[in-house]
Design a protein around this motif. Structure first.
Motif, short mmCIF file in Angstrom:
data_model
loop_
_atom_site.label_atom_id
_atom_site.label_comp_id
_atom_site.label_asym_id
_atom_site.label_seq_id
_atom_site.Cartn_x
_atom_site.Cartn_y
_atom_site.Cartn_z
N LEU A 5 -16.12 -48.47 12.27
CA LEU A 5 -14.33 -48.36 12.04
C LEU A 5 -14.68 -47.12 12.95
O LEU A 5 -13.77 -46.40 13.04
N ARG A 6 -15.52 -45.80 12.26
CA ARG A 6 -15.62 -44.33 13.35
C ARG A 6 -15.79 -44.71 15.11
O ARG A 6 -14.99 -44.91 16.11
N GLY A 7 -16.71 -46.03 15.09
CA GLY A 7 -16.57 -46.96 17.02
C GLY A 7 -15.60 -47.32 17.59
O GLY A 7 -14.83 -47.35 19.11
N GLY A 8 -14.88 -47.83 16.57
CA GLY A 8 -13.37 -49.06 17.84
C GLY A 8 -14.27 -49.47 18.43
O GLY A 8 -13.35 -51.55 18.90
N ARG A 9 -15.29 -50.19 17.62
CA ARG A 9 -15.78 -51.82 17.84
C ARG A 9 -16.92 -52.50 17.06
O ARG A 9 -17.34 -51.19 16.86
N SER A 10 -16.92 -53.56 16.69
CA SER A 10 -18.62 -54.03 15.73
C SER A 10 -19.52 -54.21 16.65
O SER A 10 -19.60 -53.90 17.95
N ALA A 11 -20.13 -54.48 15.99
CA ALA A 11 -22.12 -54.46 16.57
C ALA A 11 -21.97 -55.48 17.80
O ALA A 11 -22.62 -55.94 18.39
N GLU A 12 -21.10 -56.64 16.98
CA GLU A 12 -21.14 -58.47 18.14
C GLU A 12 -20.30 -57.60 18.90
O GLU A 12 -19.91 -58.88 20.12
N GLY A 13 -19.31 -56.37 19.11
CA GLY A 13 -18.23 -56.38 20.47
C GLY A 13 -17.37 -56.87 20.23
O GLY A 13 -15.83 -56.19 21.15
N TRP A 14 -16.42 -57.01 18.88
CA TRP A 14 -15.21 -57.03 18.60
C TRP A 14 -14.47 -55.67 18.51
O TRP A 14 -14.63 -54.84 17.90
N GLU A 15 -13.27 -55.59 18.77
CA GLU A 15 -12.23 -54.54 18.84
C GLU A 15 -11.34 -54.24 17.42
O GLU A 15 -11.99 -55.88 16.74
N VAL A 16 -12.20 -52.85 16.83
CA VAL A 16 -11.99 -52.50 16.07
C VAL A 16 -10.66 -51.45 15.70
O VAL A 16 -11.07 -51.16 16.32
N GLU A 17 -9.68 -51.77 15.47
CA GLU A 17 -8.44 -50.80 15.10
C GLU A 17 -9.18 -49.37 14.26
O GLU A 17 -9.59 -49.79 12.89
N ARG A 18 -8.98 -48.37 14.95
CA ARG A 18 -9.49 -47.10 15.02
C ARG A 18 -8.76 -45.98 13.68
O ARG A 18 -7.93 -46.12 13.71
N PRO A 19 -9.26 -46.15 11.71
CA PRO A 19 -8.62 -44.91 11.15
C PRO A 19 -8.52 -44.08 11.71
O PRO A 19 -9.71 -43.48 11.75
N SER A 20 -7.74 -43.24 11.10
CA SER A 20 -7.52 -41.50 11.67
C SER A 20 -8.38 -41.15 10.92
O SER A 20 -9.36 -39.62 11.42
N THR A 21 -8.52 -41.47 9.97
CA THR A 21 -10.09 -40.80 8.66
C THR A 21 -11.32 -40.60 9.36
O THR A 21 -11.67 -41.53 10.37
N VAL A 22 -12.11 -39.33 8.99
CA VAL A 22 -13.25 -39.53 10.17
C VAL A 22 -14.45 -40.09 9.24
O VAL A 22 -14.34 -40.09 8.22
N MET A 23 -15.18 -41.48 9.33
CA MET A 23 -15.98 -42.19 8.94
C MET A 23 -17.62 -41.73 9.47
O MET A 23 -17.81 -42.60 10.21
N SER A 24 -17.32 -40.19 9.23
CA SER A 24 -19.17 -39.93 9.38
C SER A 24 -20.16 -40.49 8.47
O SER A 24 -19.58 -40.68 7.97
N THR A 25 -21.08 -40.02 8.71
CA THR A 25 -22.68 -40.51 7.63
C THR A 25 -22.62 -39.49 6.73
O THR A 25 -22.46 -40.26 6.07
N ALA A 26 -22.01 -38.16 7.40
CA ALA A 26 -21.63 -37.12 5.90
C ALA A 26 -20.87 -38.20 4.83
O ALA A 26 -21.11 -38.28 3.45
N GLU A 27 -19.60 -39.36 5.00
CA GLU A 27 -18.97 -39.99 4.35
C GLU A 27 -19.56 -40.80 3.88
O GLU A 27 -19.09 -41.10 1.96
N ALA A 28 -20.30 -41.46 4.87
CA ALA A 28 -21.35 -42.50 4.50
C ALA A 28 -21.84 -42.61 3.32
O ALA A 28 -22.71 -43.05 2.00
N VAL A 29 -22.63 -40.66 2.91
CA VAL A 29 -23.40 -40.57 2.17
C VAL A 29 -22.95 -40.60 0.21
O VAL A 29 -23.40 -40.58 -0.40
N HIS A 30 -21.47 -39.72 0.92
CA HIS A 30 -20.64 -39.78 -0.78
C HIS A 30 -20.58 -41.50 -1.11
O HIS A 30 -20.79 -40.93 -1.86
N VAL A 31 -20.49 -42.25 -0.17
CA VAL A 31 -19.94 -44.03 -0.96
C VAL A 31 -21.36 -44.52 -0.99
O VAL A 31 -21.42 -44.89 -2.52
#
Length: 409
Positions: A313-339
């Protein structure tokens, strides 16, 4: 922070009123939720000061090489203090604290050694503040000389204020002056930190221009005072400023060209490697639960799915190369730590037999829809894209996540 007496579980708010002010302040040291870098790593800092006794810039506690090792770690190598002629017998493996490019850290250290301002820029949640804190603690022994930039930050918080009781009683004097963290750093030859500098109003930012160029601060009120006839405070060698700015805040209060010229800019980017980011999220979440006396039990595969979703979600593309629509929210490592921490807390304190994986969609939804309601649809699009495709390819964990799509509403 706890009060003056150690309180047991369930003690009332007024149980320690005899300590004064309800026990908020006490002479007895209290436990802290978060330790300052200089306290948390005091043993490493003392060791590194002995390990490398080479030349140091004015006012520095460590050599530039030792500062880099403190921030980036010794790479598993056992360091030995002293010299071959006079070994101290002390040895230590220095832990890595900043997960990022070592060359970036080296450039930051060189900038500070030249007493030039350092500006760390990047997306929110990329550890800019942590890097600033680590550098300050290693260079001058304190990370506490900090101005937190907001729309309400005033010029006095960058320059100085007055103790009005002393001012009225004795007039302008050094005793009545209340120095800002920046002024204190100038007189000590230390590092001042300015967090979120672009959130400060332009007139507050401009107060730093003359400080960084002329290395002095005018205090006109002291010009005619009995104890100071000059009215100017000069910076001691070693003084410099580390500022941080979020790329998302560009345009909130755009920095002037004059102020930009006083800083060296360094961009702090997201963590490039999945395994490295997953390890960092695990370490941070584990530490957060340990402070509460709980154990982090979230499975590694679940944690990898969490970090993978954030990275997609942060990069707008999956590891396989599929397109992903990026959210406006910051999907940071810090947020991942909180989750990850929330999932770990639920497993530790609300044990109901549920697989933590089943709580992941709800946590992701709570993170994604902070800014724009349309981000909800973008998360659903991610589920209908990469999550569904991975499930169709037979990945059991992603099949479970696909089956939980209804949780997203």
């Amino acid at each position: 922070m706890s009060g003056g007496r150690e309180k047991g579980a369930g003690s009332g708010a007024g149980a320690d009123e005899s300590a004064g002010g309800g026990g908020v302040l006490s002479e007895r040291p209290a436990r802290r939720q978060i330790e300052l870098a200089e306290d948390r790593y005091a043993r490493e800092l003392a060791f590194l000061a002995e390990w490398d006794r080479g030349p140091r810039p004015p006012g520095w506690r460590l050599t530039p090489r030792a500062v880099v090792v403190f921030v980036c770690g010794s790479g598993g190598e056992v360091l030995r203090a002293g010299t071959e002629e006079e070994p101290s017998g002390r040895e230590l493996v220095v832990a890595r604290k900043f997960v990022g490019d070592r060359a970036l850290v080296e450039r930051c250290v060189v900038t500070l050694a030249g007493e030039r301002g350092l500006l760390l820029v990047g997306e929110p949640g990329t550890a800019k503040s942590m890097l600033s804190e680590l550098l300050s603690a290693a260079v001058c022994g304190t990370s506490g000389l900090t101005v937190q930039g907001t729309a309400g930050t005033t010029e006095d918080q960058v320059r100085y204020g007055w103790n009005y009781a002393a001012l009225l009683a004795k007039g302008p004097s050094r005793a009545a002056l209340v120095p800002s963290p920046v002024l204190t750093a100038m007189t000590r030859g230390a590092v001042a930190r300015v967090e979120e500098i672009t959130r400060c109003l332009p007139e507050v930012q401009d107060a730093l221009v003359s400080i960084l160029s002329e290395r002095r601060m005018a205090v006109p009120e002291l010009a005619d005072s009995a104890d100071d006839g000059e009215g100017t405070v000069h910076a001691v060698p070693g003084f410099t400023v580390i500022a941080t700015a979020n790329l998302r805040d560009r345009g909130v209060s755009e920095m002037s060209a004059a102020l930009k010229r006083r800083f060296n800019f360094e961009t702090v980017g997201p963590i490039a490697d999945l395994d490295t980011e997953t390890a960092l999220v695990r370490a941070q979440a584990t530490a957060a639960l340990a402070r509460g006396g709980a154990e982090f039990t979230v499975d590694q595969a679940v944690l990898e799915a969490l970090v993978t979703a954030f990275r997609d979600l942060r990069g707008g593309r999956s590891a396989e190369g599929w397109e992903v629509e990026r959210p406006s929210t910051v999907m940071s490592t810090a947020e991942a730590v909180h989750v990850a921490t929330s999932m770990g807390l639920a497993a530790a304190y609300l044990p109901d037999g549920r697989d933590p994986l089943r709580t992941l969609p709800g946590h992701l939804l709570g993170t994604v829809r902070k800014d724009d309601p349309a981000d909800h649809a973008r998360l659903l699009g991610y589920w209908d894209g990469p999550v569904r495709r991975r499930a169709e390819q037979g990945a059991p964990l992603w099949r479970t996540l696909w089956e939980l799509r209804d949780v997203l509403g």
